[in-house]
Design a protein around this motif. Sequence first.
Motif, PDB file in Angstrom:
ATOM      1  N   SER A  32      -9.786  -2.645  -5.235  1.00 25.77           N
ATOM      2  CA  SER A  32     -10.414  -2.161  -4.001  1.00 25.77           C
ATOM      3  C   SER A  32      -9.973  -2.990  -2.809  1.00 25.77           C
ATOM      4  O   SER A  32      -9.755  -2.459  -1.714  1.00 25.77           O
ATOM      5  CB  SER A  32     -11.937  -2.188  -4.133  1.00 25.77           C
ATOM      6  OG  SER A  32     -12.396  -3.507  -4.336  1.00 25.77           O
ATOM      7  N   PHE A  33      -9.830  -4.321  -3.005  1.00 25.93           N
ATOM      8  CA  PHE A  33      -9.353  -5.167  -1.909  1.00 25.93           C
ATOM      9  C   PHE A  33      -7.940  -4.772  -1.509  1.00 25.93           C
ATOM     10  O   PHE A  33      -7.619  -4.679  -0.315  1.00 25.93           O
ATOM     11  CB  PHE A  33      -9.389  -6.644  -2.319  1.00 25.93           C
ATOM     12  CG  PHE A  33      -9.053  -7.587  -1.191  1.00 25.93           C
ATOM     13  CD1 PHE A  33     -10.061  -8.169  -0.436  1.00 25.93           C
ATOM     14  CD2 PHE A  33      -7.735  -7.887  -0.864  1.00 25.93           C
ATOM     15  CE1 PHE A  33      -9.758  -9.023   0.612  1.00 25.93           C
ATOM     16  CE2 PHE A  33      -7.427  -8.730   0.184  1.00 25.93           C
ATOM     17  CZ  PHE A  33      -8.442  -9.308   0.920  1.00 25.93           C
ATOM     18  N   ALA A  34      -7.078  -4.533  -2.509  1.00 27.07           N
ATOM     19  CA  ALA A  34      -5.694  -4.166  -2.218  1.00 27.07           C
ATOM     20  C   ALA A  34      -5.612  -2.841  -1.471  1.00 27.07           C
ATOM     21  O   ALA A  34      -4.778  -2.665  -0.575  1.00 27.07           O
ATOM     22  CB  ALA A  34      -4.876  -4.102  -3.517  1.00 27.07           C
ATOM     23  N   ARG A  35      -6.496  -1.896  -1.813  1.00 25.96           N
ATOM     24  CA  ARG A  35      -6.493  -0.611  -1.109  1.00 25.96           C
ATOM     25  C   ARG A  35      -6.866  -0.777   0.358  1.00 25.96           C
ATOM     26  O   ARG A  35      -6.225  -0.220   1.245  1.00 25.96           O
ATOM     27  CB  ARG A  35      -7.453   0.366  -1.800  1.00 25.96           C
ATOM     28  CG  ARG A  35      -6.896   1.005  -3.051  1.00 25.96           C
ATOM     29  CD  ARG A  35      -7.750   2.194  -3.470  1.00 25.96           C
ATOM     30  NE  ARG A  35      -9.079   1.789  -3.910  1.00 25.96           N
ATOM     31  CZ  ARG A  35      -9.375   1.432  -5.160  1.00 25.96           C
ATOM     32  NH1 ARG A  35      -8.427   1.417  -6.081  1.00 25.96           N
ATOM     33  NH2 ARG A  35     -10.615   1.093  -5.483  1.00 25.96           N
ATOM     34  N   THR A  39      -5.072  -8.824   6.291  1.00 26.19           N
ATOM     35  CA  THR A  39      -6.317  -9.597   6.372  1.00 26.19           C
ATOM     36  C   THR A  39      -7.445  -8.823   7.036  1.00 26.19           C
ATOM     37  O   THR A  39      -8.571  -9.324   7.101  1.00 26.19           O
ATOM     38  CB  THR A  39      -6.099 -10.914   7.140  1.00 26.19           C
ATOM     39  OG1 THR A  39      -5.530 -10.632   8.431  1.00 26.19           O
ATOM     40  CG2 THR A  39      -5.183 -11.847   6.370  1.00 26.19           C
ATOM     41  N   THR A  40      -7.186  -7.610   7.524  1.00 30.64           N
ATOM     42  CA  THR A  40      -8.300  -6.789   8.021  1.00 30.64           C
ATOM     43  C   THR A  40      -9.257  -6.438   6.880  1.00 30.64           C
ATOM     44  O   THR A  40     -10.415  -6.077   7.135  1.00 30.64           O
ATOM     45  CB  THR A  40      -7.806  -5.505   8.699  1.00 30.64           C
ATOM     46  OG1 THR A  40      -7.095  -4.693   7.748  1.00 30.64           O
ATOM     47  CG2 THR A  40      -6.893  -5.822   9.877  1.00 30.64           C
ATOM     48  N   ALA A  41      -8.780  -6.527   5.638  1.00 28.79           N
ATOM     49  CA  ALA A  41      -9.682  -6.350   4.495  1.00 28.79           C
ATOM     50  C   ALA A  41     -10.743  -7.450   4.490  1.00 28.79           C
ATOM     51  O   ALA A  41     -11.892  -7.225   4.085  1.00 28.79           O
ATOM     52  CB  ALA A  41      -8.902  -6.363   3.184  1.00 28.79           C
ATOM     53  N   ILE A  42     -10.365  -8.656   4.944  1.00 25.15           N
ATOM     54  CA  ILE A  42     -11.346  -9.732   5.061  1.00 25.15           C
ATOM     55  C   ILE A  42     -12.348  -9.387   6.160  1.00 25.15           C
ATOM     56  O   ILE A  42     -13.554  -9.615   6.016  1.00 25.15           O
ATOM     57  CB  ILE A  42     -10.644 -11.077   5.352  1.00 25.15           C
ATOM     58  CG1 ILE A  42      -9.645 -11.413   4.238  1.00 25.15           C
ATOM     59  CG2 ILE A  42     -11.674 -12.198   5.498  1.00 25.15           C
ATOM     60  CD1 ILE A  42      -8.880 -12.712   4.470  1.00 25.15           C
ATOM     61  N   LEU A  88      -4.353  -0.209   3.551  1.00 25.48           N
ATOM     62  CA  LEU A  88      -4.706   0.681   4.660  1.00 25.48           C
ATOM     63  C   LEU A  88      -4.710  -0.070   5.986  1.00 25.48           C
ATOM     64  O   LEU A  88      -4.333   0.475   7.028  1.00 25.48           O
ATOM     65  CB  LEU A  88      -6.067   1.315   4.407  1.00 25.48           C
ATOM     66  CG  LEU A  88      -6.109   2.385   3.313  1.00 25.48           C
ATOM     67  CD1 LEU A  88      -7.544   2.777   3.001  1.00 25.48           C
ATOM     68  CD2 LEU A  88      -5.302   3.611   3.727  1.00 25.48           C
ATOM     69  N   GLY A  89      -5.136  -1.351   5.957  1.00 18.77           N
ATOM     70  CA  GLY A  89      -5.088  -2.165   7.161  1.00 18.77           C
ATOM     71  C   GLY A  89      -3.666  -2.398   7.636  1.00 18.77           C
ATOM     72  O   GLY A  89      -3.376  -2.382   8.834  1.00 18.77           O
ATOM     73  N   ILE A  90      -2.763  -2.618   6.681  1.00 17.23           N
ATOM     74  CA  ILE A  90      -1.353  -2.793   7.020  1.00 17.23           C
ATOM     75  C   ILE A  90      -0.799  -1.520   7.648  1.00 17.23           C
ATOM     76  O   ILE A  90      -0.064  -1.558   8.646  1.00 17.23           O
ATOM     77  CB  ILE A  90      -0.550  -3.186   5.760  1.00 17.23           C
ATOM     78  CG1 ILE A  90      -0.924  -4.604   5.323  1.00 17.23           C
ATOM     79  CG2 ILE A  90       0.956  -3.087   6.016  1.00 17.23           C
ATOM     80  CD1 ILE A  90      -0.338  -5.004   3.989  1.00 17.23           C
TER      81      ILE A  90
END
Length: 525
Positions: free
Chosen positions: A295-298, A130-133, A302-304
Motif C-alpha cells: 500500500s505504501f508503494a502504491r 515521499t508524498t506517501a509520508i 501515485l505521488g511520483i
Amino acid sequence: MNDDRGKGSGIHSFLPAFLVSNNDSKPTTTGLPDETTSLLPVADDEGTLTEGESYELEDGTQSRTRRIALEFWELFRDSMPVVFAYTLQYSLQSVSVLIVGRLSPEALSVAAFSYMFAMSTGWLIGLGGTTAIDTLASASFTGSKDKHELGVILQRAFVVLGIFYIPVAILWFFSEPVFQLLGQEDYISRDSCTFLRILIPFGPGYILFECMKKFLQAQGIMRPGTYVLLITSPINAALNYLFVYPLGLGLWGAPLATGITYWLNFLLLILYTRFVAGFEAWGGFDRRCLRGIGSFARIAALGIIHVGSEWWAFEIVAIVSGQLGTIPLAAQSVIMTADQVMSTIPFGVGVATSSRIGNFLGAKNAAGASRAANAAAWLSIILGAVVLAILMGTKDKFALIFNDDERVVRLTAEVLPYVALFQIADGLNGSCGGTLRGMGLQWVGATVNIVSYYCAALPLGIYLAFHGWGLSGLWVGQCIALYLVGFAEWAIVAFSNWDKQVQNAFKRMDAQERAEHGEQEVVEH
C-alpha cells in the motif's frame, strides 16, 4: 464535536475571510502546534481515542473569521521554512549551473539539462515518492496511539524508495542512447550521460534527506532542513568552484561537488533528529517496516506520477528546445534553472499544506482541514502574484546571472513574460496538489496533470514552437497547462466532502496496521 464541522466542505469555504460570517465553536483543550508541541492527541486511560472525538489543533473559542486568519498565519509560518529549505536545496544545482555556465554555453546546456533530467527521474523519487509520508505519517501522528508508528513509516519509505531508485540508476548509466533517440545533439547526449553517471552514488543521499524532512514535518517540525542547508549551501558553492576551476575537473567537478553536498545534508539532518528534536517518534528499527509495503508503494508511485507528470512535461519542453538550436537551448537552460528555484514557493506551500491537512484529518477535524485548504489556496495566489511582479521587473537582465551571451539574454527576455504569467496558476497547483496528497488523492492530481499537459498543452506548445513561435511557443503551452491544472484541482478540493476524508484517513491507517500484523491488506480509495 465542532459546531461548524462539515460546513466548510462546499465552494463557499474558499471565499476570502472577510466574506465569511462569524460562527463561534465549542472550546477545545489543544492549541496551535509549534516546533516543540507534540501533535499527539490525548488518549483516555486505556490509551485509545474516544469514538467521534475531534482534536482541533486550534483554539475553538475563536470566531470563524479569526480562525481563518490564524490558519493563514499558521500555513505561512510553516510554509516559509519549507520554501526556504527547498530554495536552498534547488540552489545547490542552480549555483552549480551558474559556476559551470561561465565555461561556455555548451557547458551551461549540459549541466542544466543533466540536472533537469536528474530532477525528473531520481530526485523525483524523493520529492514525489515521499508524498506517501505526507499522506500516512501526518494523519498517523495525530490519529494513532503509537507515536513510533511514524518511525515505522519512515523505515518503510527507506526500503520502498531505495528499490524505486535502482531502475533510475540503470537508466542514468545507459542514458546516452536514450538522449540520442530523443534527438539531442551529440555533445549533449555524450556529456550528460557522463554527468549523470557521476551523480549515481549520490542519489540515495538526496532521497534519504527528503524522507527525513518529511518525518520531521509530520511532527510539525519544519525548520531543520533550512538549518542544515544554511550550513551546506556555502560548502556546496565552495566545492563546485574548487572542483571546476582550481582542481581542473571542469564540467565533471559540478556533479561530484553537488553530490557530496547531498550526502552531507542527510547526515546533518540525522544528527539534528538524534540530538535536537524529532527522535521520540523513531522507536528504533522495526521489522514491521517490511510489512504493508504494497500500500505504501502504491501511494508513493501515485505521488511520483502526480509530481512527475508536471515535471516530465517540462523535461519534454527542454528536449524539444534542444532541437531549436544552441542559443534556444541555452536560454531554456537559464529559464528552467530559475523556474526550479521559483517552483519551491508553490511546492513548499504544498508540503506544509499536506502535513497540516493530514494532521487535521488524523485529529478528526473536518472543518479544520477545510479551512487549511482554503487558506493554502489563497496564500499561494498571493505569493504567485509577488513572483509574477518580480519576474516582469527583471526580465531584460535576468539571464545575465547565468550567461553574458547577448543572444541568450535577449531570447530569455522574450520568453520570461510567459513564465511570469503562470506563477499564480503554479501556486494553485502547488497548494491544491498538497491538499490532495494530504487527502491521499494523488491519483486525482496525476489524472488532472496528464490530461492537461499531454492531451492539450504540450501538443499545442510543440506545434507553435515549429510554426514560427520558437521557444516562446513551448512556454505558451506550459502556461495554458498550469492554468488548466490549477483551477481544476482548486475546484476538486473546494467540493470535497471533508467528513468522508476523515473516514478515509483512518481506513488507510487501519489498512497499514492490519498489514503490519500480517492480515489481508485493504486500501480504501
